[in-house]
Design a protein around this motif. Structure first.
Motif, mmCIF file in Angstrom:
data_model
loop_
_atom_site.group_PDB
_atom_site.id
_atom_site.type_symbol
_atom_site.label_atom_id
_atom_site.label_comp_id
_atom_site.label_asym_id
_atom_site.label_seq_id
_atom_site.Cartn_x
_atom_site.Cartn_y
_atom_site.Cartn_z
ATOM 1 N N VAL A 37 -12.660 1.397 29.165
ATOM 2 C CA VAL A 37 -12.563 1.571 27.716
ATOM 3 C C VAL A 37 -13.750 0.855 27.087
ATOM 4 O O VAL A 37 -13.938 -0.353 27.289
ATOM 5 C CB VAL A 37 -11.250 0.989 27.165
ATOM 6 C CG1 VAL A 37 -11.171 1.198 25.656
ATOM 7 C CG2 VAL A 37 -10.049 1.614 27.869
ATOM 8 N N LEU A 38 -14.552 1.576 26.330
ATOM 9 C CA LEU A 38 -15.719 0.991 25.690
ATOM 10 C C LEU A 38 -15.353 0.360 24.355
ATOM 11 O O LEU A 38 -14.495 0.868 23.635
ATOM 12 C CB LEU A 38 -16.792 2.059 25.479
ATOM 13 C CG LEU A 38 -17.241 2.830 26.736
ATOM 14 C CD1 LEU A 38 -18.311 3.854 26.374
ATOM 15 C CD2 LEU A 38 -17.763 1.871 27.805
ATOM 16 N N ASN A 39 -15.992 -0.761 24.040
ATOM 17 C CA ASN A 39 -15.826 -1.422 22.738
ATOM 18 C C ASN A 39 -14.410 -1.928 22.478
ATOM 19 O O ASN A 39 -13.918 -1.854 21.338
ATOM 20 C CB ASN A 39 -16.277 -0.503 21.595
ATOM 21 C CG ASN A 39 -17.732 -0.089 21.743
ATOM 22 O OD1 ASN A 39 -18.036 1.083 21.948
ATOM 23 N ND2 ASN A 39 -18.637 -1.054 21.664
ATOM 24 N N GLY A 40 -13.749 -2.429 23.516
ATOM 25 C CA GLY A 40 -12.474 -3.102 23.343
ATOM 26 C C GLY A 40 -11.374 -2.260 22.726
ATOM 27 O O GLY A 40 -11.278 -1.051 22.962
ATOM 28 N N TYR A 41 -10.537 -2.922 21.920
ATOM 29 C CA TYR A 41 -9.399 -2.230 21.324
ATOM 30 C C TYR A 41 -9.835 -1.149 20.335
ATOM 31 O O TYR A 41 -9.145 -0.139 20.166
ATOM 32 C CB TYR A 41 -8.474 -3.229 20.630
ATOM 33 C CG TYR A 41 -7.681 -4.086 21.595
ATOM 34 C CD1 TYR A 41 -6.813 -3.507 22.518
ATOM 35 C CD2 TYR A 41 -7.811 -5.472 21.597
ATOM 36 C CE1 TYR A 41 -6.089 -4.283 23.411
ATOM 37 C CE2 TYR A 41 -7.084 -6.262 22.485
ATOM 38 C CZ TYR A 41 -6.234 -5.666 23.392
ATOM 39 O OH TYR A 41 -5.522 -6.426 24.271
ATOM 40 N N GLN A 42 -10.979 -1.356 19.680
ATOM 41 C CA GLN A 42 -11.464 -0.331 18.760
ATOM 42 C C GLN A 42 -11.818 0.935 19.525
ATOM 43 O O GLN A 42 -11.524 2.048 19.081
ATOM 44 C CB GLN A 42 -12.684 -0.834 17.985
ATOM 45 C CG GLN A 42 -13.149 0.101 16.871
ATOM 46 C CD GLN A 42 -12.077 0.357 15.822
ATOM 47 O OE1 GLN A 42 -11.320 -0.550 15.469
ATOM 48 N NE2 GLN A 42 -11.987 1.589 15.348
ATOM 49 N N GLY A 43 -12.433 0.774 20.680
ATOM 50 C CA GLY A 43 -12.751 1.920 21.513
ATOM 51 C C GLY A 43 -11.506 2.613 22.031
ATOM 52 O O GLY A 43 -11.487 3.837 22.218
ATOM 53 N N LEU A 44 -10.452 1.837 22.258
ATOM 54 C CA LEU A 44 -9.183 2.413 22.697
ATOM 55 C C LEU A 44 -8.615 3.310 21.601
ATOM 56 O O LEU A 44 -8.129 4.415 21.868
ATOM 57 C CB LEU A 44 -8.198 1.291 23.032
ATOM 58 C CG LEU A 44 -6.931 1.667 23.815
ATOM 59 C CD1 LEU A 44 -7.281 2.291 25.158
ATOM 60 C CD2 LEU A 44 -6.050 0.436 24.029
ATOM 61 N N ILE A 45 -8.676 2.847 20.372
ATOM 62 C CA ILE A 45 -8.200 3.635 19.230
ATOM 63 C C ILE A 45 -8.997 4.926 19.097
ATOM 64 O O ILE A 45 -8.443 5.996 18.818
ATOM 65 C CB ILE A 45 -8.306 2.812 17.931
ATOM 66 C CG1 ILE A 45 -7.296 1.659 17.944
ATOM 67 C CG2 ILE A 45 -8.096 3.694 16.701
ATOM 68 C CD1 ILE A 45 -7.450 0.693 16.784
ATOM 69 N N GLU A 46 -10.306 4.825 19.317
ATOM 70 C CA GLU A 46 -11.196 5.970 19.123
ATOM 71 C C GLU A 46 -11.301 6.858 20.367
ATOM 72 O O GLU A 46 -12.008 7.873 20.345
ATOM 73 C CB GLU A 46 -12.582 5.473 18.729
ATOM 74 C CG GLU A 46 -12.587 4.714 17.397
ATOM 75 C CD GLU A 46 -13.921 4.053 17.102
ATOM 76 O OE1 GLU A 46 -14.847 4.197 17.936
ATOM 77 O OE2 GLU A 46 -14.045 3.392 16.058
ATOM 78 N N GLY A 47 -10.624 6.488 21.438
ATOM 79 C CA GLY A 47 -10.643 7.311 22.647
ATOM 80 C C GLY A 47 -11.941 7.239 23.420
ATOM 81 O O GLY A 47 -12.305 8.184 24.140
ATOM 82 N N LYS A 48 -12.647 6.129 23.321
ATOM 83 C CA LYS A 48 -13.888 5.952 24.080
ATOM 84 C C LYS A 48 -13.537 5.481 25.485
ATOM 85 O O LYS A 48 -13.661 4.303 25.832
ATOM 86 C CB LYS A 48 -14.808 4.952 23.384
ATOM 87 C CG LYS A 48 -15.315 5.428 22.031
ATOM 88 C CD LYS A 48 -16.253 4.410 21.401
ATOM 89 C CE LYS A 48 -16.796 4.903 20.073
ATOM 90 N NZ LYS A 48 -17.696 3.899 19.434
ATOM 91 N N ILE A 49 -13.093 6.419 26.282
ATOM 92 C CA ILE A 49 -12.558 6.128 27.610
ATOM 93 C C ILE A 49 -13.269 6.999 28.639
ATOM 94 O O ILE A 49 -13.327 8.222 28.491
ATOM 95 C CB ILE A 49 -11.039 6.383 27.652
ATOM 96 C CG1 ILE A 49 -10.321 5.514 26.598
ATOM 97 C CG2 ILE A 49 -10.479 6.134 29.039
ATOM 98 C CD1 ILE A 49 -8.863 5.837 26.412
ATOM 99 N N GLU A 50 -13.839 6.361 29.666
ATOM 100 C CA GLU A 50 -14.603 7.090 30.673
ATOM 101 C C GLU A 50 -14.089 6.761 32.070
ATOM 102 O O GLU A 50 -13.800 5.599 32.378
ATOM 103 C CB GLU A 50 -16.089 6.707 30.589
ATOM 104 C CG GLU A 50 -16.729 6.991 29.235
ATOM 105 C CD GLU A 50 -18.174 6.518 29.178
ATOM 106 O OE1 GLU A 50 -18.622 5.868 30.161
ATOM 107 O OE2 GLU A 50 -18.836 6.773 28.161
#
Length: 319
Positions: A37-50
């Protein structure tokens, strides 16, 4: 369990990459898919998952910072934000989450467990202030950075016969100041766990001057006061001139020490094992040089305790 994810959150700490590497490679070794997950919890909210592969974490064990990056997330502090994160977790088929960070990151993980997401936390902060574990990832590296700085400052203090005040990080914990002060031979160490007494400090400085001592190093934890504030107090109350060095964010950077790489590897691997055991709401850490795991809620039931015998020792050795 078929798929897990890992994120880093809060302030960066040397060794975070080593922990990410351990999570990814242990998961793959055990036959799991693992996402970053990129950029911590904010990335989790935004779906930045690779989805990550073995090569994704190659040649990162020696790097400071975090390849997954970190970010503050005011949105995650809201229930609506956390629900968005849960939606993304389910959308990507993630069945467990490893959170690497400090107590703020741990609190976020605890909130996710209450929403049904299995979470295991890995302590990573240079402050070493997580209750329940003796050592956090990043503390040892930051400690050595501070010691190196103190050694160099002492050369100048000796040459110019001056008193130097060195301000170190640690938030409300004195671990970094105490360990660095003791290891660096500081004449005075000021920590949040001990009430500040300007009269005693001035007495110690004048006592040293009286026996011919021409220079002195004072290490002050940021949780006590700033170095500039302390310099003003010494000038106002005793007309003692000082020089100030605020080490700042240099303490967070750099290649992690061997110790931080090892415990990060141990913590990361254990976190994967805990998830595979079907457990949630767990923190990993170290006690008596052994890797342990314990209830995440215990982190918030008390404060991290400093070994005050070390503080007593530092005063005895700096007479």
């Amino acid at each position: 369990m078929k798929k897990i994810a890992v994120l880093t959150s809060g302030g960066d700490a040397p060794g975070m990459n080593a922990a990410v590497r351990a999570v990814v490679r242990k998961a793959i070794y055990e036959g799991l898919d693992v996402a970053g997950v990129l950029n911590g919890y904010q990335g989790l909210i935004e779906g930045k998952i690779e989805l990550l592969q073995l090569g994704s974490v190659g040649d990162i064990i020696q790097r400071g910072g975090t390849i997954l990056r970190s970010a503050r997330s005011p949105e995650f502090r809201t229930l609506e934000g956390r629900q968005k994160a849960v939606e993304q977790i389910k959308l990507h088929g993630i069945e467990g989450l490893v959170v690497i960070g400090g107590d703020g990151s741990f609190m976020g993980a605890l909130e996710l467990t209450l929403l049904g997401i299995p979470c295991v936390c890995v302590p990573a902060t240079i402050d070493n202030d997580i209750n329940g574990t003796e050592f956090t990832i990043g503390f040892d590296t930051a400690l050595n950075t501070v010691i190196e700085a103190i050694d160099k400052i002492r050369d100048t203090a000796t040459s110019h016969e001056r008193t130097f005040i060195v301000e170190v990080m640690g938030r409300n914990a004195g671990d970094l100041a105490l360990w660095a002060g003791l290891a660096g031979g500081a004449e005075t160490i000021l920590i949040p766990e001990e009430k500040f007494d300007s009269t005693d400090l001035i007495k110690r400085l004048k006592s040293g001057t009286g026996r011919g001592k021409k220079h002195s190093i004072i290490v002050v934890a940021e949780g006590v006061m700033s170095a500039n504030e302390l310099a003003d107090i010494l000038k106002k109350e005793a007309n003692i001139e000082t020089r100030v060095s605020v080490l700042g964010h240099i303490q967070r950077g750099g290649s992690p020490s061997a110790r931080d790489r090892v415990i990060a590897s141990q913590y990361g691997a254990r976190a994967v094992e805990v998830l595979m055991e079907g457990r949630s709401g767990v923190a990993v850490g170290m006690r008596d040089h052994l890797v342990i795991d314990y209830d995440l809620q215990d982190v918030f039931k008390g404060l991290h305790e400093l070994d005050m015998s070390m503080y007593t020792l530092s005063k005895e050795l700096s007479i």
